[in-house]
Design an enzyme around this catalytic site. Structure first.
Site, PDB file in Angstrom:
ATOM      1  N   GLU A 310       6.877  -3.387  -6.910  1.00 35.42           N
ATOM      2  CA  GLU A 310       5.240  -2.910  -6.442  1.00 35.42           C
ATOM      3  C   GLU A 310       4.333  -2.849  -7.546  1.00 35.42           C
ATOM      4  O   GLU A 310       4.424  -1.965  -8.411  1.00 35.42           O
ATOM      5  CB  GLU A 310       5.406  -1.919  -5.428  1.00 35.42           C
ATOM      6  CG  GLU A 310       6.070  -1.735  -4.217  1.00 35.42           C
ATOM      7  CD  GLU A 310       5.789  -0.550  -3.473  1.00 35.42           C
ATOM      8  OE1 GLU A 310       4.870   0.344  -3.520  1.00 35.42           O
ATOM      9  OE2 GLU A 310       6.728  -0.066  -2.639  1.00 35.42           O
ATOM     10  N   ASN A 311       3.281  -3.652  -7.324  1.00 37.71           N
ATOM     11  CA  ASN A 311       2.076  -3.486  -8.138  1.00 37.71           C
ATOM     12  C   ASN A 311       0.880  -3.831  -7.218  1.00 37.71           C
ATOM     13  O   ASN A 311       0.680  -5.064  -6.840  1.00 37.71           O
ATOM     14  CB  ASN A 311       2.157  -4.189  -9.345  1.00 37.71           C
ATOM     15  CG  ASN A 311       0.640  -4.153 -10.238  1.00 37.71           C
ATOM     16  OD1 ASN A 311       0.097  -5.337 -10.498  1.00 37.71           O
ATOM     17  ND2 ASN A 311       0.283  -3.063 -10.535  1.00 37.71           N
TER      18      ASN A 311
END
Length: 429
Positions: A310-311
């Site tokens: 996740e980013n």
């Protein structure tokens, strides 16, 4: 003693530079990421599906005045084909989604065949679009009947989760699925405590059961689906990542096929805005922090590949951010630092943007993370509206990253505190 040991370890790394001391930036700029690098998007069940069955988090939203009702969310439950197609149109190769335990097993041992068929169709759509499913087995949500037995304070929950996980894994074995057992276990435990379902005194027992549940799921996955890759993605916390690692990831390090990392914000001497998040504000982006986070785990787990699971970048209801950064610039800057990491010998194999659409951010629809924005509260049609991130992400996927001469919008930080003192004393440049 732990602090002293950490400092000595950092000094040792300074002298042996190996992965810790990267090569200087080349005059010809960054090279593209390799063809087998995985580009993905992330989502979760409870946050995007809407109209969920009885669960711990549905109860929190219904019982606590400070949390908005989740309602239909962005209705992924009925619009998954549309969202999967939008991802495929960008060239995405990995589609991460969660299976909601509360949907498929609404009562102990009672399996909802209609909901299982729904997830079968989600998997089929992902595969038919030429993408790899990345399935999260638990994204902070468990059935109401599990909450009634004490959640992860109960040994029964370990047994029940293991049975659930085995059923799901067996169902999708052999399809090339990548597996995430638990999403951000440290924050899972924190939210259970924050929402009154556990106390701080319970935390050691919760972590113990989560670790054992991961181990059981990991073993079964490799028995049922030998070629599968398994992780439990961690929430990267700057300043003292080793402290949070000790709670969970260190315990299961021998049962990971890759290290899944969720990176959202950094801290440095010239960027202390992470403190804004304590009062609901937005921290200024620090894209180079993703490099230092990757370098930290490359040093910690030198035999394991790394994957940014996740980013993402939040706005408040789509308004301009305090740092002025657009979603396109956010993506391009972070990808630039992924390319730098690969050039410096860090084995990062994939990147997922969070998230494909806006969704329910654990109590509020105000934070908007989506590549496609959705006005849940103001648009009954739930139209997916592309942000600048869509074209930008499609471009970096097609090109294997940003161009060689790319100049990041956000300057490199002054004395990064991602993993002090190493991240300050041995900068990327």
């Amino acid at each position: 003693m732990r602090h002293a040991g950490r400092a000595l370890a950092c000094l040792a790394l300074l002298s042996s530079l190996a992965v810790a001391a990267p090569a200087a930036a080349q005059d010809d700029g960054v090279a593209p990421l390799p063809d087998d690098f995985l580009w993905g998007v992330s989502s979760s069940g409870f946050q995007s599906e809407g109209n969920g069955p009885d669960s711990n988090w549905l109860r929190y939203t219904e019982e606590q005045e400070d949390k908005e009702d989740v309602g239909a969310s962005v209705d992924f439950r009925h619009r998954y084909a549309e969202d999967i197609a939008l991802a495929a149109d960008m060239g995405v190769e990995v589609y991460r989604f969660g299976i909601e335990w509360a949907r498929v097993e609404p009562a102990p041992g009672a399996w909802d065949q209609a909901e299982l068929a729904y997830y079968d169709d989600v998997v089929r759509h992902v595969l038919d679009a030429g993408m790899t499913p990345m399935i999260t087995l638990n994204h902070w949500v468990h059935p109401g009947w599990v909450a009634d037995q004490g959640g992860w304070r109960s040994e029964e929950t370990l047994r029940d989760f293991t049975a659930y996980a085995e059923s799901i894994v067996e169902r999708y074995a052999g399809l090339g699925v990548m597996w995430v057992t638990f999403n951000e276990p440290t924050l899972y435990v924190y939210h259970e405590i924050d929402n009154g379902a556990a106390t701080w005194l319970d935390a050691p027992w919760l972590f113990d059961r989560l670790a054992r549940a991961h181990s059981a799921a990991y073993d079964f996955i490799h028995e049922a689906d030998p070629g599968a890759m398994v992780t439990s993605n961690l929430a990267f916390i700057p300043l003292t990542p080793w402290l949070f690692d000790a709670a969970f990831i260190d315990r299961i390090a021998h049962e990971l096929d890759f290290v899944g990392i969720d990176y959202y914000m950094g801290v440095s001497l010239d960027n202390l805005t992470a403190a804004r998040t304590l009062t609901g504000g937005l921290a200024d982006a620090q894209p180079d922090g993703i490099y230092y986070a990757l370098r930290y785990y490359a040093n910690k787990f030198p035999d394991l590949p790394l994957y940014i699971v996740e980013n993402g970048m939040a706005t408040h209801d789509g308004a301009a951010r305090p740092d002025g950064l657009s979603r396109a610039e956010f993506i391009e800057d972070h990808v630039y630092w992924l390319q730098r990491a690969r050039e410096d010998g860090i084995d990062v194999i994939g990147y997922n943007y969070w998230s494909i659409t806006d969704n329910y951010e654990w109590g509020s629809y105000t934070p908007r993370f989506g590549l496609y924005t959705v006005d849940v509260q103001g648009d009954p049609s739930l139209t997916r509206v592309p942000t600048s991130g869509v074209d930008a992400y499609a471009a970096v996927i097609a090109d294997g990253g940003v161009p060689a001469g790319y100049d990041p919008v956000v300057p490199e930080s002054v004395c990064s505190l991602i993993d002090p003192p190493l991240s300050c004393l041995v900068p990327a440049s």
